[in-house]
Design a protein around this motif. Structure first.
Motif, mmCIF file in Angstrom:
data_model
loop_
_atom_site.group_PDB
_atom_site.id
_atom_site.type_symbol
_atom_site.label_atom_id
_atom_site.label_comp_id
_atom_site.label_asym_id
_atom_site.label_seq_id
_atom_site.Cartn_x
_atom_site.Cartn_y
_atom_site.Cartn_z
ATOM 1 N N ILE A 108 0.876 -1.191 0.000
ATOM 2 C CA ILE A 108 0.000 0.000 0.000
ATOM 3 C C ILE A 108 0.908 1.234 0.000
ATOM 4 O O ILE A 108 1.173 1.845 1.043
ATOM 5 N N PRO A 109 1.427 1.593 -1.141
ATOM 6 C CA PRO A 109 2.346 2.741 -1.171
ATOM 7 C C PRO A 109 1.632 4.076 -0.934
ATOM 8 O O PRO A 109 2.222 5.008 -0.383
ATOM 9 N N PRO A 155 -0.845 5.373 4.621
ATOM 10 C CA PRO A 155 0.404 4.609 4.793
ATOM 11 C C PRO A 155 1.523 5.428 5.403
ATOM 12 O O PRO A 155 2.290 4.925 6.222
ATOM 13 N N GLN A 156 1.614 6.710 5.046
ATOM 14 C CA GLN A 156 2.693 7.536 5.601
ATOM 15 C C GLN A 156 2.522 7.735 7.106
ATOM 16 O O GLN A 156 3.489 7.743 7.865
ATOM 17 N N ARG A 157 1.246 7.918 7.528
ATOM 18 C CA ARG A 157 0.996 8.065 8.960
ATOM 19 C C ARG A 157 1.314 6.758 9.712
ATOM 20 O O ARG A 157 1.844 6.770 10.812
ATOM 21 N N LEU A 158 0.962 5.632 9.065
ATOM 22 C CA LEU A 158 1.242 4.359 9.714
ATOM 23 C C LEU A 158 2.727 4.075 9.791
ATOM 24 O O LEU A 158 3.206 3.457 10.757
ATOM 25 N N ASP A 159 3.512 4.526 8.808
ATOM 26 C CA ASP A 159 4.957 4.283 8.824
ATOM 27 C C ASP A 159 5.622 4.944 10.023
ATOM 28 O O ASP A 159 6.604 4.424 10.557
ATOM 29 N N VAL A 217 4.444 -0.010 5.259
ATOM 30 C CA VAL A 217 3.326 -0.688 4.616
ATOM 31 C C VAL A 217 3.402 -0.567 3.106
ATOM 32 O O VAL A 217 2.579 -1.142 2.392
ATOM 33 N N ALA A 218 4.394 0.214 2.626
ATOM 34 C CA ALA A 218 4.541 0.334 1.173
ATOM 35 C C ALA A 218 4.918 -1.015 0.553
ATOM 36 O O ALA A 218 4.588 -1.278 -0.610
#
Length: 241
Positions: free
Chosen positions: A109-110, A116-120, A129-130
């Protein structure tokens, strides 16, 4: 602990029973008590009135087995016939098996509304998650097998009719033992035959016997030497590897 003692006691008693045979030739199997013994000593069925006619004694055309043209084939309990065993079998089987499989899975999930950026930022260092999942697998199998068998056996043995079944079929049983020095060879044959399959020579071939059981083996010093020891046989059964 108790089970272990019982095991060793049973093993010791088994060995002691065989020690009694040291230096002795193997004994023959007793005929008393067998089906053949009972069939031989059983009372014959009564003959018909025509066969008991005194005038038949001087005739060549009587139906009795003692007459010149009588049928001497085994037909009643206690009669004896010859079983001819001629086995010449050959079998060859060969097969080959091959199998292979491969698979791969990818999940990433790029970008999805910035989620995804918040989860990273919440994940441990290096995790993202990317590239969430990326797996691959493969397997292969190959097998070969073959069987080649050749059996040839030619024997003749006298058997006894031990039972007359209601449908007319005869149950026969034969046993033969030959002892040479300290080795005993034994041949056992049992089965069911039709009276019509018994030839004029009072013989029947094994391939015309239903439920035929043919055993040809032996016992004695040579046979014992060719067998694995009791300890090896027990370990082959118990050990899983």
């Amino acid at each position: 602990m108790k089970k272990t003692r019982i095991f060793w006691v049973a093993l010791y008693l088994t060995g002691c029973s065989r020690l009694d045979e040291v230096g002795k030739a193997p004994d023959f199997s007793p005929l008393e008590g067998s089906y053949q013994h009972h069939a031989m000593y059983s009372s014959p069925f009564p003959q018909t009135a025509d066969m008991n006619d005194p005038s038949d004694a001087s005739s060549l055309w009587t139906a009795s087995q003692a007459s010149l043209l009588g049928d001497r084939r085994a037909s009643h309990r206690g009669d004896i016939l010859t079983v001819v065993i001629e086995i010449d079998d050959r079998a060859e089987i060969s097969n080959t098996t091959g199998r292979s499989r491969s698979g791969s899975q990818t999940m990433a999930i790029p970008s999805l509304l910035g989620i995804p950026q918040r989860l990273d930022r919440e994940l441990p260092e290096g995790a993202t998650v990317a590239e969430a999942v990326d797996t691959s697998s493969s397997s292969a199998f190959s097998g070969n097998g073959s069987v080649s068998r050749n059996e040839k056996l030619t024997l003749r043995i006298a058997a006894t009719v031990v039972e007359e079944l209601p449908n007319g079929v005869l149950r026969i049983e034969g046993q033969q033992e030959v002892r040479v020095n300290y080795e005993l060879r034994e041949l056992i044959v049992t089965g069911y035959v039709r009276p019509a399959d018994i030839s004029r020579k009072n013989e029947v071939t094994y391939d015309k016997m239903a439920g035929a059981r043919v055993s040809y083996g032996g016992r004695g010093q040579i046979s014992d030497f060719q067998q694995p020891r009791y300890g090896q046989q027990i370990t082959d059964i118990i050990l899983p590897f």
